[in-house]
Write an enzyme that holds these catalytic residues in place. Structure first.
Site, PDB file in Angstrom:
ATOM      1  N   ARG A  51      22.697  29.350  37.276  1.00  0.00           N
ATOM      2  CA  ARG A  51      22.422  29.746  38.652  1.00  0.00           C
ATOM      3  C   ARG A  51      23.661  30.056  39.473  1.00  0.00           C
ATOM      4  O   ARG A  51      23.769  31.086  40.097  1.00  0.00           O
ATOM      5  CB  ARG A  51      21.737  28.583  39.381  1.00  0.00           C
ATOM      6  N   THR A  52      24.578  29.094  39.476  1.00  0.00           N
ATOM      7  CA  THR A  52      25.678  29.237  40.422  1.00  0.00           C
ATOM      8  C   THR A  52      26.489  30.487  40.094  1.00  0.00           C
ATOM      9  O   THR A  52      26.790  31.295  40.960  1.00  0.00           O
ATOM     10  CB  THR A  52      26.551  27.970  40.414  1.00  0.00           C
ATOM     11  N   LYS A  80      44.485  27.601  25.573  1.00  0.00           N
ATOM     12  CA  LYS A  80      45.877  27.603  25.093  1.00  0.00           C
ATOM     13  C   LYS A  80      46.730  26.613  25.876  1.00  0.00           C
ATOM     14  O   LYS A  80      47.941  26.548  25.694  1.00  0.00           O
ATOM     15  CB  LYS A  80      46.476  29.004  25.267  1.00  0.00           C
ATOM     16  N   ARG A 101      34.433  26.778  38.991  1.00  0.00           N
ATOM     17  CA  ARG A 101      33.766  25.521  38.608  1.00  0.00           C
ATOM     18  C   ARG A 101      34.616  24.844  37.562  1.00  0.00           C
ATOM     19  O   ARG A 101      35.105  25.488  36.623  1.00  0.00           O
ATOM     20  CB  ARG A 101      32.376  25.809  38.056  1.00  0.00           C
ATOM     21  N   HIS A 129      29.676  20.025  45.532  1.00  0.00           N
ATOM     22  CA  HIS A 129      29.122  21.322  45.168  1.00  0.00           C
ATOM     23  C   HIS A 129      28.732  22.023  46.463  1.00  0.00           C
ATOM     24  O   HIS A 129      27.545  22.161  46.789  1.00  0.00           O
ATOM     25  CB  HIS A 129      27.910  21.110  44.262  1.00  0.00           C
TER      26      HIS A 129
END
Ligand code: NCD
Length: 303
Positions: A51-52, A80, A101, A129
């Site tokens: 969703r986000t 890396k 995120r 959030h």
């Protein structure tokens, strides 16, 4: 230049303006269809999301902009060993705004200190959030016409659920809000939130049974048990089905109560509840796009 790390980064007056803009976007989408022409959004997702990430991407495309990014840390240079601070310096050369995120609390904040473009925290570990909270607030404002005078029940994983933490933080700024925290003993709200509520004299109760609280609630915010943040699988298995909201339990709730959920849902709401007009979690998803459009325009100073 502004970033969004925490819902409290905006005053309540600024939030009102943002929500007014989201309302206008909803009413007149054509007016906004070219506002971000030539602009790029980078979505840097070091943790899974449907969703986000897609709602950010959809928001930018609706504004006529472009999207670049990665949706898996393993496909980025993090694999890396590149630091978030270095990555954002690179992204700053490629894009105009970034939604990030990360599984580590505070990572988007670290990125923001090194960034020359606005950074939006799209969820940092078990912490915050903010764009889900903006979505939740816009949903409540749109469907109830106000953001004050509510008894709000939050149910489920209140320990690890960042959406619950962010929402509580944001709601305490409105008048006459009281909370009922419904969770098993092991998944109670973090003590910093409990202390904050006590300090602000905001009424709250902590209970275990959902059924007893339902008749008192104006809003019920259901959450998923956050499997990925558990230290062992047995605890997750023991707690995952602790709450299941079904048709029978909905009979105990007021007729005008709203049921919200940030999604994804696992078992905590039976699909039979989806038909109930009080279940608004799929409507929430649409509001999430409008509010992210408004946020992108605001942070890019195009509003
Ligand atoms: C939430 C999250 O990522 O914290 N999902 C979302 O962004 N809508 C809720 C969750 O994962 O349980």
């Amino acid at each position: 230049m502004r970033h969004l790390m925490n819902p409290l980064d905006f005053t309540t007056e600024e939030l009102d303006k943002l929500f007014d803009l989201a309302d206008d976007i909803q009413a007149h989408p054509d007016k906004y269809a070219h506002k971000c022409e030539g602009k790029k959004l980078a979505t840097c997702f070091y943790e899974p999301s449907t969703r986000t990430r897609l709602s950010f991407e959809s928001a930018m495309l609706n504004l006529g902009g472009h999207v670049i990014g990665f949706s898996d840390a393993n496909s980025s240079s993090a694999a890396k060993g590149e630091s978030v601070s270095d990555t954002i310096r690179i992204i700053s050369c490629y894009a105009d705004i970034c939604a990030m995120r990360h599984p580590k609390e505070g990572a988007p904040m670290v990125a923001a200190t090194k960034s020359s473009i606005p950074v939006i925290n799209a969820g940092d570990g078990g912490h915050q959030h903010p764009t889900q909270t903006l979505t939740d607030l816009l949903t409540i404002r749109s469907l109830k016409g106000r953001l004050n005078n509510f008894t709000v029940g939050l149910c489920g994983d209140l320990k690890f659920g960042r959406t619950a933490h962010s929402l509580v933080n944001a709601l305490v700024r409105y008048d006459h809000i009281s909370f009922i925290f419904i969770s098993p003993e092991e998944l109670k709200i973090p003590s910093y939130l409990r202390d904050k509520l006590k300090e602000l004299n905001i009424p709250f109760k902590e209970v275990i049974r959902l059924e007893d609280s339902l008749p008192e609630l104006d809003l019920l915010y259901m959450t998923r048990v956050q499997r990925e943040r558990f230290f062992n699988e047995e605890d997750y298995v023991r707690l995952k089905d602790f709450y299941i909201l079904n048709k029978e339990k909905m009979k105990l709730a007021p007729e005008d109560m709203l049921v919200l959920h940030p999604l994804p849902r696992v078992n905590e709401i039976s699909v039979e509840v989806d038909e109930d007009p009080r279940a608004v979690y799929f409507k929430q998803v649409q509001y999430g796009v409008y509010v992210r459009m408004a946020l992108i325009l605001t942070l890019l100073e195009l509003a």
